[in-house]
Design a protein around this motif. Structure first.
Motif, PDB file in Angstrom:
ATOM      1  N   TYR A  90       5.809  12.522   2.255  1.00  0.00           N
ATOM      2  CA  TYR A  90       6.214  11.166   1.885  1.00  0.00           C
ATOM      3  C   TYR A  90       7.736  11.086   1.699  1.00  0.00           C
ATOM      4  O   TYR A  90       8.374  10.173   2.213  1.00  0.00           O
ATOM      5  CB  TYR A  90       5.489  10.737   0.606  1.00  0.00           C
ATOM      6  N   GLU A  91       8.286  12.032   0.976  1.00  0.00           N
ATOM      7  CA  GLU A  91       9.729  12.009   0.735  1.00  0.00           C
ATOM      8  C   GLU A  91      10.539  12.215   2.017  1.00  0.00           C
ATOM      9  O   GLU A  91      11.635  11.687   2.147  1.00  0.00           O
ATOM     10  CB  GLU A  91      10.108  13.042  -0.321  1.00  0.00           C
ATOM     11  N   ASN A  92      10.007  12.968   2.961  1.00  0.00           N
ATOM     12  CA  ASN A  92      10.732  13.228   4.204  1.00  0.00           C
ATOM     13  C   ASN A  92      10.589  12.125   5.248  1.00  0.00           C
ATOM     14  O   ASN A  92      11.441  12.004   6.126  1.00  0.00           O
ATOM     15  CB  ASN A  92      10.284  14.554   4.820  1.00  0.00           C
ATOM     16  N   HIS A  93       9.516  11.336   5.163  1.00  0.00           N
ATOM     17  CA  HIS A  93       9.269  10.361   6.226  1.00  0.00           C
ATOM     18  C   HIS A  93       9.172   8.918   5.757  1.00  0.00           C
ATOM     19  O   HIS A  93       9.371   8.014   6.570  1.00  0.00           O
ATOM     20  CB  HIS A  93       7.971  10.704   6.970  1.00  0.00           C
ATOM     21  N   CYS A  94       8.861   8.684   4.501  1.00  0.00           N
ATOM     22  CA  CYS A  94       8.514   7.329   4.068  1.00  0.00           C
ATOM     23  C   CYS A  94       9.493   6.712   3.080  1.00  0.00           C
ATOM     24  O   CYS A  94       9.722   5.500   3.100  1.00  0.00           O
ATOM     25  CB  CYS A  94       7.127   7.314   3.424  1.00  0.00           C
ATOM     26  N   VAL A  95      10.040   7.534   2.201  1.00  0.00           N
ATOM     27  CA  VAL A  95      10.825   7.027   1.086  1.00  0.00           C
ATOM     28  C   VAL A  95      12.128   6.346   1.533  1.00  0.00           C
ATOM     29  O   VAL A  95      12.699   5.567   0.779  1.00  0.00           O
ATOM     30  CB  VAL A  95      11.077   8.140   0.050  1.00  0.00           C
ATOM     31  N   VAL A  96      12.549   6.569   2.747  1.00  0.00           N
ATOM     32  CA  VAL A  96      13.754   5.912   3.256  1.00  0.00           C
ATOM     33  C   VAL A  96      13.578   4.389   3.202  1.00  0.00           C
ATOM     34  O   VAL A  96      14.499   3.667   2.833  1.00  0.00           O
ATOM     35  CB  VAL A  96      14.064   6.373   4.702  1.00  0.00           C
ATOM     36  N   CYS A  97      12.387   3.918   3.546  1.00  0.00           N
ATOM     37  CA  CYS A  97      12.110   2.478   3.527  1.00  0.00           C
ATOM     38  C   CYS A  97      11.254   2.047   2.339  1.00  0.00           C
ATOM     39  O   CYS A  97      11.340   0.906   1.901  1.00  0.00           O
ATOM     40  CB  CYS A  97      11.390   2.058   4.805  1.00  0.00           C
ATOM     41  N   HIS A  98      10.403   2.930   1.863  1.00  0.00           N
ATOM     42  CA  HIS A  98       9.454   2.575   0.811  1.00  0.00           C
ATOM     43  C   HIS A  98       9.925   3.060  -0.547  1.00  0.00           C
ATOM     44  O   HIS A  98       9.609   4.174  -0.969  1.00  0.00           O
ATOM     45  CB  HIS A  98       8.077   3.174   1.108  1.00  0.00           C
ATOM     46  N   THR A  99      10.635   2.194  -1.246  1.00  0.00           N
ATOM     47  CA  THR A  99      10.994   2.495  -2.629  1.00  0.00           C
ATOM     48  C   THR A  99       9.729   2.314  -3.468  1.00  0.00           C
ATOM     49  O   THR A  99       8.761   1.701  -3.002  1.00  0.00           O
ATOM     50  CB  THR A  99      12.085   1.528  -3.122  1.00  0.00           C
ATOM     51  N   PRO A 100       9.700   2.811  -4.691  1.00  0.00           N
ATOM     52  CA  PRO A 100       8.514   2.612  -5.538  1.00  0.00           C
ATOM     53  C   PRO A 100       8.121   1.138  -5.687  1.00  0.00           C
ATOM     54  O   PRO A 100       6.955   0.822  -5.902  1.00  0.00           O
ATOM     55  CB  PRO A 100       8.920   3.216  -6.869  1.00  0.00           C
ATOM     56  N   LYS A 101       9.069   0.238  -5.525  1.00  0.00           N
ATOM     57  CA  LYS A 101       8.786  -1.196  -5.655  1.00  0.00           C
ATOM     58  C   LYS A 101       7.714  -1.663  -4.664  1.00  0.00           C
ATOM     59  O   LYS A 101       6.910  -2.536  -4.984  1.00  0.00           O
ATOM     60  CB  LYS A 101      10.083  -1.969  -5.445  1.00  0.00           C
ATOM     61  N   VAL A 102       7.688  -1.099  -3.460  1.00  0.00           N
ATOM     62  CA  VAL A 102       6.723  -1.532  -2.451  1.00  0.00           C
ATOM     63  C   VAL A 102       5.285  -1.262  -2.913  1.00  0.00           C
ATOM     64  O   VAL A 102       4.368  -1.979  -2.532  1.00  0.00           O
ATOM     65  CB  VAL A 102       7.002  -0.896  -1.071  1.00  0.00           C
ATOM     66  N   HIS A 103       5.093  -0.278  -3.751  1.00  0.00           N
ATOM     67  CA  HIS A 103       3.752   0.067  -4.213  1.00  0.00           C
ATOM     68  C   HIS A 103       3.306  -0.791  -5.390  1.00  0.00           C
ATOM     69  O   HIS A 103       2.174  -0.688  -5.832  1.00  0.00           O
ATOM     70  CB  HIS A 103       3.694   1.549  -4.589  1.00  0.00           C
ATOM     71  N   ARG A 104       4.197  -1.650  -5.895  1.00  0.00           N
ATOM     72  CA  ARG A 104       3.855  -2.524  -7.019  1.00  0.00           C
ATOM     73  C   ARG A 104       3.778  -3.992  -6.606  1.00  0.00           C
ATOM     74  O   ARG A 104       3.669  -4.863  -7.456  1.00  0.00           O
ATOM     75  CB  ARG A 104       4.894  -2.370  -8.129  1.00  0.00           C
ATOM     76  N   ARG A 105       3.817  -4.276  -5.320  1.00  0.00           N
ATOM     77  CA  ARG A 105       3.804  -5.670  -4.874  1.00  0.00           C
ATOM     78  C   ARG A 105       2.483  -6.354  -5.228  1.00  0.00           C
ATOM     79  O   ARG A 105       1.453  -5.719  -5.387  1.00  0.00           O
ATOM     80  CB  ARG A 105       4.075  -5.760  -3.387  1.00  0.00           C
TER      81      ARG A 105
END
Length: 98
Positions: free
Chosen positions: A36-51
């Motif tokens: 996740y940290e190597n491929h996703c976190v560039v665009c997905h900040t923790p905020k995206v998981h709280r929408r």
């Protein structure tokens, strides 16, 4: 985009959800974190998981979304990699009921 429309869009992609086969090793939380940290976190900040409304609704939705995203990005994750990421996201952001 309403939740149902988002789920329908992912379903329309026509991609099968790879599931961990019987006898596969248990998902690895730390490996999921690393992927996740190597491929996703560039665009997905923790905020995206709280929408709101929350998407995904359960681990099957989450697995499907991760699978579609990886395919769209040309990432060749194994079913075990997908399960590791699903476990990581569930434990750290979603906490779906089992």
């Amino acid at each position: 985009m309403p939740r149902a429309a988002a789920i329908a869009w992912f379903a329309a992609a026509g991609l099968a959800i790879p599931a961990a086969g019987r006898g596969a090793e248990w998902p690895d939380l730390e490996r999921g974190r690393a992927l996740y940290e190597n491929h996703c976190v560039v665009c997905h900040t923790p905020k995206v998981h709280r929408r709101v409304p929350r998407l995904p609704l359960n681990t099957d939705d989450l697995r499907f979304i991760v699978t579609v995203w990886a395919s769209q990005q040309g990432i060749r994750w194994s079913p075990e990699d997908i399960e590791d990421i699903v476990l990581y996201l569930d434990r750290t952001h979603y906490g779906f009921e089992k």
